[in-house]
Each structure stands twice: as structure tokens, then as C-alpha cells.
Design an enzyme around this catalytic site. Structure first.
Site, PDB file in Angstrom:
ATOM      1  CE  LYS B 171      -1.405   2.597   2.639  1.00  0.00           C
ATOM      2  NZ  LYS B 171      -0.864   3.698   3.422  1.00  0.00           N
ATOM      3  CB  THR B 182       3.870   6.491   3.335  1.00  0.00           C
ATOM      4  OG1 THR B 182       4.015   7.955   3.768  1.00  0.00           O
ATOM      5  CG2 THR B 182       2.570   6.313   4.363  1.00  0.00           C
ATOM      6  CD  GLU B 268      -2.026  11.136  -0.379  1.00  0.00           C
ATOM      7  OE1 GLU B 268      -2.699  10.380   0.760  1.00  0.00           O
ATOM      8  OE2 GLU B 268      -1.688  12.057  -0.161  1.00  0.00           O
ATOM      9  CG  ASN B 388      -2.461  14.995   1.554  1.00  0.00           C
ATOM     10  OD1 ASN B 388      -2.387  14.235   2.389  1.00  0.00           O
ATOM     11  ND2 ASN B 388      -2.091  14.740   0.340  1.00  0.00           N
TER      12      ASN B 388
END
Lengths: 392, 392
Positions: B171, B182, B268, B388
């Protein structure tokens, strides 16, 4: 100090539209002094430098009479033509004004890698020169790019009963990061001061202002601070670190800080003005690294845009520096109110209200020493993306 | 190699919804091996670390039977409660599965500084455990946060005529930066291999994959790579750098690279997938610094979002590193086509068409040596801000 544009004795400026920008926005300006100035300059530390920096830094800046400035074109990465343009422009100004070519500095800001529109600029010089005036209001506008506001401050101080004027004018907006930011700053004064002391005063002022601002962490090839002094106030020359020097240095510092704050407030797409105070750091370098890591973290910046403190992102940004800091025991305040204290989240409701304000002071207590450092920054918003995706 | 999720011999997994996330999205998962695994782990270098890392790294990872993973809560910055949660959860799993508590690892991803919802998790364990299956398809989904797609690869290789299976699942999405991003990555294999050689193969693979990706330059406190091997394929043990080792190491490398690429593609708000190749660098460190400076520049990233090359911003980002590089003589290619060659801008029309593509390879020729480095990144879009600013 006030935020008007009132020129010191002997300085005259002008600003007009010559055709570099679209929409008839002012795009060329001239700063002229009736008497030769000593001039101190501070440049970007980017290895890529605008032609104006490469050119200006070769001149002996001891008797400067004028600075020609254009916006809309950064005069960088455009080949040897960029230098030729400077030579042509300054030669023309030299002839019109009947001053040495080597007494004319250049400054440019705007788009990268575009040919300078020589012809348009040179054609505009007679008008630009004819309009120079001690009451000019156009120069501050002529240097702007994506800025939304003019940035000017004037301060009056007394030295030996003589009125000394110090005037600062700046442009900023994007590609703003220490050291320096993407900015042009011109400080003019009629103070009589030895060159060495002018430099000391300016250096100290810059360290606590323009070197402490970041909008996006990007460093420009054009960043320049010019400080000009023509001595026409008639005070006895400042040539030692006495009370007069301190007065003068404080005034320069106040102007630089106010301009730096304005640059950040007018940062591209900014909806927040954030002062990050690092306190109780082991040493200054650590405090500085921590401040920059927080200020340049896209996740911290977007959280601020969303009016959320999200201290986890802040502490994660601190942790990512790899510095030997106990990240589990950091205290955090917003506008003086504790949000995190001794590992406890407190005042959640008040903090959440506070985060909606435009001006925020974020204090980070590292609990590991006595040093401190601050930095000024903005949030990261949709408008930053819009401005920078569309700019080219 | 294919992008299916086919488990190696002896591995069973499951994933269900327990109530950490909203909208009934799967949020807990379990990886289980019928036989004890050797396990190698790689953690974030952020000083701030999730409780799962602090806990897992204290265990002797020689005979691991299970990994419990949750999404939606990062289990970090939540006080000593975070550790207590891990102890409770692993104790319960240990009892249900009748395995040692110390043979169970934890992994968490999600929001920072939130209390772990113990009760919900523990209540869900009987169902989670009852569902473990060698045909499971849910685990890859249960580990996602802002990801939009599952990320899995399976590779089959032959060692001594035995079929060896290697399965990777990951992920990613945000807070992605070397080293590591991350992300949570689980690699399972039934290969029989000595622990030392498992580590060598994994380390090499990670260096050229997960350590070379950046979405936003932010480093997470949770980044973890787990590689588990249970030896059930029955091959004679790999305990030397022979042909079998090479085959195995290549397979691990391919899987890691493919997962890393998927993580960046699913970054993202990403609308572009950009591979930055630095070539002819004086040394590797310089190449690496240059690659990261470009990849993390908001101005370069927003230009890519605007389908504009804006090589000025790229070269300015290189210059801002302060490295002794001749920034005026850099060649630049997009998808193999020269955009800048020997200080001349060329192929402008073709490049402008090329920039509209989703996949871009940017080659930077520093002309100062023979070393190279690559990094994978994305553009910076409105959606990054939306995701975000809204996340908290």
C-alpha cells in the site's frame, strides 16, 4: 515606519509598461540617484544565476547611479543573448542620462529561458527616463510578477539632528525559499555611512528576514537584494558601531522584516501566514533544520490549508530530519495556546477555532537546550497549483 | 511475473471490516504461515516511529507465524496505549491460533495520533482468523488507505525443479518519500533460503525500488517492508551467491520495482508518472541529490501537472542543490527526445505533445562523469491538496 513609498533625498524612480507583460501591466522601472551611491548586493545561492547577477557582480559597486529593473522576463537560461541585452540596455541608459555605463545595475524577474525583448525595452527608455520623479508611485508596481500587492516601507530616523530616510521596496510571490527567496528587494537611503557598515547592517537584517521565508522551498536564480546609500542626508558619516549605527541598523532590520512578512503574506495561493518558532533547541542549526522541515512539508502545509493542526504530520516532519531529538516529548503551541503538552493533547476545541485564523504562530518546544530560530511560511492551496500549472 | 495475488505454499491470508474506517471498507488483515518463517524487516528512517515498528523490532524474527495488519490508524503518537493495544491484540491472536505471541508481528497504517480501537479489533479477530485462506483476495484491499488500487504481484521461478512462488503486496499513496516511502509492503515466499541471503536479496531490491520513490517528499513514521520465507517449496536451501540465488534475487527485485511503480502511479492526486534518469554524473551521490531536488520541487511538479516541461524550473532545482555542476550545459530529454541540447532548445512542438502523455521519462545529462541514478515520482495536482487538506 510606514508602508508608504517616500523616497530619500536625491532618489528618483519611475515605472512604465513596455510590452514584456500582457494586459498592459507595468514591466520596466528605473531607480536613479542624483549623486553616486555606495551599493551592497546580496545574491541567490542557486548555482543557476540570472544574467543580471552575473553582470552586476562584476561591476565595482562603489559609485552606482541607477538600477534598471524589468519584470516578466528573468533573463536566465537564454544563452549569451541575455548578456548582450544587458549591455545594450545599460549602454542606452548611460547615453540618455550621461552617466558611466558601469554605474548602472540591472535586475530582472519573471519567466525563465525567454529571450529579452531588447527592442521594446530600448524603445521605452526615453519615456521611462523622462518620468523619473522623487514623487514616483510606479516603481513598486513595475517590479511585480505574480504578486497581488505592492510591498513598500519608509522609515525616518534622526542622526545628528539630520533627517535620514530609508525606503524599501520588494517583490516576491513564488519560488520563495531561503536563502534568499525569489525576490527582488531595493533599499534606498540618503544616510551617509561607510560601505563596510552598510554591509554589516544589511547582512544582519537579511539574516533575520529574507533568509527566513519559504513559500514552496524552491530557490530562484534571480534573488537579489540591493542596498543603495547616497549620503545626501548630510549626517556625519557612520563609520563605527555607535548609537547612530544601531539606530540605522534597527531601521534597516525593521524594513527588511516587514517586507519579508509581506512577501510571505502575498505568497502564491497563500491563505495562511504562519510563523514557526522553534524554542529550546540544543543548537541553532538543529532549530533551523527543524523549522525548514516543517515549513516545507507539503503535508503540514495542506493541513494548515484545511485549517487543521495535524500535529502528527508536524512531528513526523521533525522526525524525518533524522536529528537526535526526542520526538515523543515535544510541546506545541498555536498562537500561545498549548495544543500538545507533556505528551497530552489539550485545548482541542480552542485550537480548532484558532486554526481558522489567517495569522498563526506555531511554537515548537524541543526541550533540549536554549537556542531558538524562526521561519515565516504559508499554507499550500489549490491556488498555488493553479498559478504554477498555468504560469508557462 | 503477473499482477495477481497468488499465495506461496503454506501461506493463508484474510481481510475484513472491523470498524476503524468509515464506509465499511476493509481495515484489518492477517497473514499466516503454516510453518515458521524467517523474516527480514526494513523500517522508516524517520525518528518518529509507529508502535508496530518499536514492537516488531524487539522480537527475534526467526520463527514468525503471523502478521496482523490494520489500516485507518497509524498507531503512532498515541501514548503508551498504542503499545498496550499491540500486546492485547497479539495475545488474543496467539490464543486463537495457538502460536507463540512472540511469533506474531504487527503493522499499522492510517491516521496519526489516534487511539487504537482495541475493542473493535479484538471483537473482529475470530472472524478474521476463521477466514484465512490460501485463496484469499481481501488482504491486499484491507491494507489500503488513500490508495485507489490494490497492488499485488506474483512470480513463479524454478529452483532445483521445485516451483518457488514469490508474492508481494503493498500500500502507498501519500507521505511517500525515500527512504522508505509511506508504505507497507509484505513479500511472502515459500523459497528455502538462509536468512542472510534473504536479507541481501531484499536489501538490493529495496535500494532500487522503494528507496527511489517520492510523491511529496514527506517521510512517514510507519514505512515498513516485511519479507517472509517459510521454505515450504522444498528446494535445497539457498546459502550461497549461486545461480539459484540470482534467480531468486531477480524475482524479488522485479516484484519490488513493480510495486514501487504502482505506488507512485497511485500517488495522491497523481496525473503523471515520471521517471527521472540522471546520467553522466560525477558520482552517484550527486546524481541522487539532483534527482531528489527535481522530484521534490513543487514548481517542477506543478509544471508537469500543467503538461509543461519548463526546463528552467528543472535546472533551477538542480542549481539550488549548490552542487558544483555546470548548470548552463545540461542536456535534457523527454521520452528519449531532446528538449535541450548543447544549450539549444529543440523539438519544441514534439516535446509539447509528449508532455501531454501520462508516462514521462525525464533524462538529465549532467555531462560530468559516468554515474547514474533514477527516481520515480508524480506531479502535484489539485487532488493532492484536496486529499490532504480534507484527510483530518
Amino acid at each position: 515606519m510606514n508602508n508608504k513609498y517616500i523616497l530619500p533625498k536625491g532618489f528618483r524612480t519611475s515605472g512604465i509598461y513596455c510590452g514584456i507583460k500582457k494586459n498592459k501591466k507595468l514591466d520596466v522601472g528605473l531607480i536613479y540617484s542624483d549623486k553616486p551611491c555606495i551599493c551592497e548586493t546580496f545574491w541567490t545561492s542557486n548555482k543557476l544565476k540570472s544574467w543580471h547577477i552575473l553582470y552586476d557582480s562584476k561591476l565595482k559597486q562603489k559609485s552606482i547611479r541607477a538600477i534598471f529593473v524589468n519584470s516578466g522576463n528573468a533573463n536566465v537560461l537564454n544563452g549569451i543573448d541575455g548578456l548582450k541585452s544587458i549591455l545594450k540596455i545599460t549602454k542606452n541608459i548611460s547615453e540618455y542620462l550621461n552617466i558611466e555605463q558601469s554605474s548602472i545595475l540591472m535586475a530582472s524577474t519573471g519567466k525563465i529561458s525567454k529571450k529579452m525583448p531588447d527592442d521594446k525595452i530600448i524603445k521605452s527608455l526615453p519615456e521611462l527616463i523622462s518620468r523619473i520623479s522623487s514623487k514616483d508611485k510606479n516603481l513598486p508596481e513595475a517590479i511585480l510578477t505574480t504578486d497581488t500587492k505592492k510591498k513598500t516601507y519608509t522609515d525616518f530616523i534622526k542622526i545628528d539632528d539630520k533627517k535620514v530616510t530609508i525606503t524599501g521596496v520588494a517583490k516576491g510571490a513564488g519560488m520563495i525559499s531561503p536563502a534568499l527567496a525569489t525576490m527582488l528587494v531595493f533599499i534606498m537611503t540618503d544616510a551617509s555611512i561607510e560601505r563596510k557598515f552598510l554591509r554589516i547592517a544589511a547582512k544582519e537584517a537579511i539574516e533575520k528576514s529574507f533568509n527566513r521565508i519559504t513559500v514552496d522551498g524552491d530557490m530562484s536564480p534571480n534573488d537579489s537584494v540591493f542596498i543603495l546609500s547616497n549620503g545626501m542626508a548630510g549626517n556625519s558619516i557612520i563609520d563605527t558601531k555607535d548609537f547612530s549605527f544601531k539606530k540605522f541598523a534597527d531601521s534597516i532590520s525593521n524594513i527588511c522584516y516587514a517586507l519579508a512578512e509581506d512577501i510571505v503574506r502575498d505568497g502564491e495561493g497563500a491563505t495562511k501566514f504562519i510563523k514557526i518558532n522553534i524554542v529550546n533547541s540544543k543548537n541553532k542549526k538543529q532549530a533551523q533544520k527543524v523549522a525548514r522541515a516543517i515549513a516545507n512539508s507539503p503535508l503540514v502545509k495542506t493541513a494548515f490549508f484545511g485549517c487543521s493542526l495535524n500535529f502528527g504530520r508536524i512531528i513526523s516532519a521533525i522526525g524525518s530530519t533524522g536529528l537526535p531529538i526526542n520526538v515523543y516529548n515535544i510541546d506545541l503551541k498555536i498562537n500561545g495556546i498549548f495544543a500538545l503538552k507533556n505528551q497530552k493533547i489539550i485545548n482541542e476545541k480552542i485550537i480548532s477555532k484558532e486554526m481558522k485564523k489567517r495569522d498563526l504562530t506555531l511554537e515548537i518546544d524541543l526541550k533540549s537546550g536554549k537556542e531558538k530560530y524562526f521561519i515565516l511560511t504559508t499554507d499550500l492551496s489549490y491556488d498555488y497549483i493553479r498559478i504554477n500549472a498555468d504560469y508557462t
